[in-house]
Design a protein around this motif. Structure first.
Motif, mmCIF file in Angstrom:
data_model
loop_
_atom_site.group_PDB
_atom_site.id
_atom_site.type_symbol
_atom_site.label_atom_id
_atom_site.label_comp_id
_atom_site.label_asym_id
_atom_site.label_seq_id
_atom_site.Cartn_x
_atom_site.Cartn_y
_atom_site.Cartn_z
ATOM 1 N N ASP A 152 67.953 -21.962 -46.115
ATOM 2 C CA ASP A 152 67.500 -22.787 -47.241
ATOM 3 C C ASP A 152 68.418 -22.613 -48.447
ATOM 4 O OD1 ASP A 152 65.398 -23.677 -45.694
ATOM 5 O OD2 ASP A 152 63.946 -22.247 -46.519
ATOM 6 N N LEU A 153 68.829 -21.356 -48.706
ATOM 7 C CA LEU A 153 69.741 -21.099 -49.811
ATOM 8 C C LEU A 153 71.074 -21.799 -49.575
ATOM 9 C CD1 LEU A 153 70.433 -19.517 -52.420
ATOM 10 C CD2 LEU A 153 71.196 -17.643 -50.936
ATOM 11 N N ALA A 154 71.595 -21.718 -48.337
ATOM 12 C CA ALA A 154 72.865 -22.359 -48.012
ATOM 13 C C ALA A 154 72.758 -23.871 -48.146
ATOM 14 C CB ALA A 154 73.272 -21.978 -46.587
ATOM 15 N N ARG A 155 71.612 -24.436 -47.735
ATOM 16 C CA ARG A 155 71.428 -25.891 -47.821
ATOM 17 C C ARG A 155 71.429 -26.347 -49.283
ATOM 18 N NH1 ARG A 155 67.561 -25.832 -44.834
ATOM 19 N NH2 ARG A 155 68.620 -26.338 -42.876
ATOM 20 N N THR A 156 70.763 -25.574 -50.145
ATOM 21 C CA THR A 156 70.743 -25.921 -51.568
ATOM 22 C C THR A 156 72.140 -25.856 -52.174
ATOM 23 O OG1 THR A 156 68.481 -25.069 -51.796
ATOM 24 C CG2 THR A 156 69.760 -25.308 -53.809
ATOM 25 N N LEU A 157 72.862 -24.794 -51.844
ATOM 26 C CA LEU A 157 74.217 -24.656 -52.374
ATOM 27 C C LEU A 157 75.132 -25.763 -51.859
ATOM 28 C CD1 LEU A 157 76.308 -23.045 -53.978
ATOM 29 C CD2 LEU A 157 76.668 -21.619 -51.942
ATOM 30 N N ALA A 158 75.009 -26.121 -50.592
ATOM 31 C CA ALA A 158 75.871 -27.152 -50.018
ATOM 32 C C ALA A 158 75.585 -28.526 -50.616
ATOM 33 C CB ALA A 158 75.696 -27.185 -48.501
ATOM 34 N N SER A 159 74.316 -28.824 -50.898
ATOM 35 C CA SER A 159 73.953 -30.150 -51.398
ATOM 36 C C SER A 159 74.113 -30.267 -52.912
ATOM 37 C CB SER A 159 72.504 -30.483 -51.005
ATOM 38 O OG SER A 159 71.606 -29.552 -51.589
ATOM 39 N N ARG A 160 74.131 -29.128 -53.619
ATOM 40 C CA ARG A 160 74.210 -29.179 -55.093
ATOM 41 C C ARG A 160 75.336 -28.279 -55.604
ATOM 42 N NH1 ARG A 160 68.442 -27.750 -57.304
ATOM 43 N NH2 ARG A 160 69.476 -28.359 -59.255
ATOM 44 N N SER A 177 71.126 -25.118 -39.070
ATOM 45 C CA SER A 177 71.242 -23.950 -39.950
ATOM 46 C C SER A 177 72.654 -23.384 -39.909
ATOM 47 C CB SER A 177 70.227 -22.882 -39.535
ATOM 48 O OG SER A 177 68.903 -23.345 -39.695
ATOM 49 N N ARG A 178 73.219 -23.295 -38.704
ATOM 50 C CA ARG A 178 74.573 -22.764 -38.575
ATOM 51 C C ARG A 178 75.570 -23.636 -39.330
ATOM 52 N NH1 ARG A 178 77.066 -23.314 -32.806
ATOM 53 N NH2 ARG A 178 77.209 -25.440 -33.626
ATOM 54 N N ASP A 179 75.417 -24.965 -39.221
ATOM 55 C CA ASP A 179 76.341 -25.879 -39.880
ATOM 56 C C ASP A 179 76.251 -25.761 -41.394
ATOM 57 O OD1 ASP A 179 77.181 -26.738 -37.441
ATOM 58 O OD2 ASP A 179 76.053 -28.628 -37.465
#
Length: 266
Positions: free
Chosen positions: A247-255, A208-210
């Protein structure tokens, strides 16, 4: 000064080097149980099934075997048994708060509880006659203490026999050894499970931190803002969209080439 041959032979015998008897079948079976418990997958169910099976094999006249576990709220349940009848007999004890299984399963209970004639045992006026009506006249229960920390979850290894007077001193000793094996294996299983859970939590926290760091970097580069401002954008968007920040950060990072947070969130 030389040592006489007789004295030397006596010394060697004392250290078990001469004439030591070979391990008996019971010793070999316990050694095998120990190896199996060390190799078994670290689950409570796996440990209990092995111990119940070993108990049925090692104790003569053990017609039924079960395990009682005491929950944190003080209630009891039977997670493993060799026959549904054992669970029914356990439940009679749970319902009426009497019998060697519930007594030995309590943290302050006796290490061993047993009866050689359940139908006439005055200590358990409900459970004893109920067991006898089912055709079981002897019972032996030994305590399981897999957790020394509060709330000190505990339990009992329960053995029922159709034979009156079935369990002698040797049976009690073997049952205590089996319960000790089970307690140690359960404690190890719980320690492994706790370590795995802690490791999983740590991995999720690091992940999550990454990913939050990646999302912050995208926002900083895209909008020319500081790290604190980028984190504030993520935090407010997470609250407004009712989505976990990670979850929001993961979506932004991947897309990140497809989506962006609303400009009003900057």
């Amino acid at each position: 000064m030389s040592v006489g041959e007789e004295e030397w032979a006596r010394d060697r015998a004392w250290f078990g080097q001469d004439g030591a008897p070979a391990p008996g079948p019971l010793s070999r079976q316990f050694a095998e149980l120990t190896r199996t418990l060390l190799d078994v997958a670290p689950t409570v169910g796996g440990v209990l099934k092995l111990v119940v099976g070993a108990t049925a094999a090692l104790i003569p006249d053990a017609d039924l075997v079960s395990v009682t576990l005491r929950d944190a709220d003080g209630t009891f349940h039977t997670p493993v048994e060799t026959d549904p009848v054992a669970e029914r007999l356990d439940q009679v004890q749970y319902d009426h708060g009497e019998g060697p299984c519930v007594e030995s399963a309590r943290p302050d209970g006796p290490a061993v509880g047993w009866s050689q004639d359940l139908g006439r045992d005055p200590r358990w006026p409900v459970f004893g006659p109920a067991a006898a009506r089912h055709g079981y006249h002897s019972v032996l229960a030994t305590a399981l203490l897999p957790d020394s920390r509060p709330p000190r979850l505990s339990g009992a290894l329960n053995i029922y026999s159709r034979t009156p007077g079935a369990f002698d001193a040797q049976a009690v000793d073997v049952a205590l050894l089996l319960a000790t094996h089970a307690s140690l294996a359960l404690a190890q299983t719980q320690a492994v499970a706790a370590a795995q859970l802690e490791s999983a939590h740590l991995r999720r926290a690091v992940d999550s931190r990454d990913v939050i760091g990646q999302a912050k970097g995208i926002l900083m580069q895209r909008r020319g803002i500081s790290a604190e401002e980028a984190f504030d954008v993520l935090r407010r968007a997470s609250q407004d969209l009712n989505v976990k920040l990670a979850d929001l950060a993961r979506t932004l990072a991947s897309r990140h080439t497809e989506i962006d947070l609303p400009a009003s969130e900057a």
